[in-house]
Design a protein around this motif. Structure first.
Motif: not given
Length: 197
Positions: A130-140, A157-166, A189-196
């Motif tokens: 989760k931490r590495s995925f968040e850091n990748l996403a935060s960096a663009g 968590d949704v992305v990593l759960a999808t990766a685990q099931s795959a 289905r990713l949560p809707s969040a306002p863009e940074w």
């Protein structure tokens, strides 16, 4: 002490090394910066000095991208024929160099990632947490696949759960009811969040 602690043979070797690196920086600046940044990849203070030096030299430093970056810093040709240094995936904080090498190997073997669902279906979730995925996403690093970084960070968590099931589906080795391959890129289905900002 200077005559003893920094003797002439030491000074001569430093002078030769300084001359060689200055020549490389003057004649091959992109390669010089990429190699220097690879050497100091895990020292963010030194990386920021190189980035500032590249800006002063008007050398472009392209952002990290899961479809273009290598695990280490690399020189990349741009559409207009100029060169730029591409930021390394492993240069991001807390992502893991081995994990990024395997991510690049997957991309090289099976082609670029087409969507965040495709990414989740192809990665090994034991390497990217989760931490590495968040850091990748935060960096663009996923901006080409899914530009809303805030939604990716919140939906890690949704992305990593999808990766685990795959991964479990691949490990089971079972096909579909009529022999077709199961899985594929299922819509997430990713949560809707306002863009940074």
């Amino acid at each position: 002490f200077a005559g003893y602690g920094f003797n002439k043979s030491h000074a001569a070797a430093y002078a030769l090394l300084a001359y060689q690196t200055a020549w490389l920086k003057a004649h091959y600046p992109h390669e010089f910066f990429a190699a220097s940044m690879c050497f100091d990849m895990h020292q963010t203070d030194k990386l920021s000095i190189f980035i500032d030096d590249m800006r002063r030299s008007k050398i472009a430093c392209l952002p990290p991208c899961v479809n273009h970056s290598e695990a280490e810093y690399s020189v990349e040709a741009q559409a207009d024929g100029t060169l730029a240094v591409r930021y390394a995936l492993a240069g991001l904080k807390n992502v893991g160099e081995k994990a990024m090498e395997q991510l690049v190997a997957e991309r090289t073997e099976n082609g670029p990632f087409t969507s965040i669902e495709d990414f989740a279906g192809r990665i090994d979730p034991t390497l990217i947490n989760k931490r590495s995925f968040e850091n990748l996403a935060s960096a663009g690093a996923f901006d080409l696949l899914y530009p809303n970084r805030a939604a990716l960070v919140e939906g890690a968590d949704v992305v990593l759960a999808t990766a685990q099931s795959a991964r479990e589906e691949r490990a089971s080795g079972q096909g579909g009811l009529f022999g077709e391959a199961t899985g594929g890129a299922q819509p997430m289905r990713l949560p809707s969040a306002p863009e940074w900002s």
